[in-house]
Design a protein around this motif. Structure first.
Motif, PDB file in Angstrom:
ATOM      1  N   VAL A 139      39.067  31.752  30.047  1.00 50.35           N
ATOM      2  CA  VAL A 139      39.298  32.187  31.431  1.00 50.35           C
ATOM      3  C   VAL A 139      40.299  31.223  32.070  1.00 50.35           C
ATOM      4  O   VAL A 139      40.053  30.016  32.109  1.00 50.35           O
ATOM      5  N   ARG A 176      46.127  33.228  36.973  1.00 53.98           N
ATOM      6  CA  ARG A 176      45.037  33.418  37.935  1.00 53.98           C
ATOM      7  C   ARG A 176      45.588  33.214  39.334  1.00 53.98           C
ATOM      8  O   ARG A 176      46.208  32.189  39.606  1.00 53.98           O
ATOM      9  N   PHE A 198      43.535  38.272  38.281  1.00 56.08           N
ATOM     10  CA  PHE A 198      44.312  37.940  37.085  1.00 56.08           C
ATOM     11  C   PHE A 198      45.457  38.932  36.886  1.00 56.08           C
ATOM     12  O   PHE A 198      45.279  40.131  37.091  1.00 56.08           O
ATOM     13  N   LEU A 230      38.388  40.103  34.825  1.00 51.75           N
ATOM     14  CA  LEU A 230      39.242  39.747  33.690  1.00 51.75           C
ATOM     15  C   LEU A 230      39.139  40.807  32.580  1.00 51.75           C
ATOM     16  O   LEU A 230      40.147  41.219  32.000  1.00 51.75           O
TER      17      LEU A 230
END
Ligand SMILES: [Zn+2]
Ligand SMILES: [Zn+2]
Length: 250
Positions: A139, A176, A198, A230
């Motif tokens: 992430v 991000r 994102f 995501l």
């Protein structure tokens, strides 16, 4: 030099002088002895390994702890978070401490300890190497956080998993969007603010995710709001299967 860098250097120096110590009880570990069947030095003594609270029976789509005999939580019956979710450790006591050290104190050894639990879960849940994902996607953190912290804890976990599983890490696909820290927000606020967090980087080759099976890697799974956004981004970019592997489940 940052305070956390000094602490990290001091710990490594202590390791050199007095030998490796357990990340939890700080007692010395026997030299050159691997402490789990994966032959990964998890920097954890066998006693502390048994003291970590595990998450053995959890929702297969979001890793929420469930009573024995249940496999899917109420929410995932209608909207599954991911195709398969792993979060082998509960985010309490030892598990929460390890994540805190990884996130805020450059805990490289804690990353190995957490990755060792994830690897055990991966070996249990994926019957053979053909079933493994094609890509591990840590992430991404916001650029400012990356600059301030100097590293992405999820990427450290992904790199350790890559060494053991030989699955590529894709850490340069997404950006991000800078937003407020989520640590103090409620689930509703997180879901509202997480929209469009994102985006695929412009330089990313087209169709790179087409028909791919990917696994999102993170340190802790809390509300699932970030993972949901995501996963949606990855699916729209062509991924056909999105799993999520988090070290701990809150
Ligand atoms: Zn210990
Ligand atoms: Zn669920």
């Amino acid at each position: 030099m940052r305070k956390s860098d000094i602490k990290c250097a001091a710990r490594l120096a202590i390791d050199c002088v007095v030998g490796d110590v357990c990340v939890l009880c700080q007692l010395p570990l026997p030299p050159h002895q691997w402490h789990d069947p994966l032959r990964l030095n998890s920097h954890m003594c066998p006693y502390c390994r048994t003291a970590v609270a595990l998450n053995p029976n959890s929702c297969q789509h979001c890793a929420l702890p469930l009573p024995d005999g249940q496999h899917i939580c109420g929410r995932c019956i209608t909207t599954p978070l991911a195709d398969r979710a792993l979060a082998p450790v509960l985010h309490q006591h030892c598990g929460a401490y390890l994540v805190h050290q990884l996130k805020f104190h450059r805990g490289e050894r804690e990353a190995l300890a957490l990755a060792s639990f994830l690897l055990t879960a991966v070996h249990q849940r994926y019957p053979n190497t053909n079933a493994l994902p094609d890509l591990l996607i840590p992430v991404p953190i916001a650029p400012w956080t990356q600059l301030r912290r100097g590293y992405n804890p999820s990427e450290w976990l992904a790199r350790t998993l890559h060494k053991q599983l030989n699955v590529a890490v894709a850490n340069d696909l997404l950006t991000r969007k800078v937003g407020p820290s989520q640590r103090t927000l409620t689930r509703h606020q997180r879901l509202r603010l997480a929209t469009n967090t994102f985006t695929l980087k412009r330089k990313v080759a087209p169709r790179v995710l087409d028909f791919r099976h990917v696994a999102i890697i993170d340190d802790v799974l809390t509300t699932g709001a970030t993972v949901a956004v995501l996963a949606g981004t990855l699916r729209r970019a062509g991924a056909v299967r999105v799993d999520v592997w988090c070290a701990t489940r809150a």
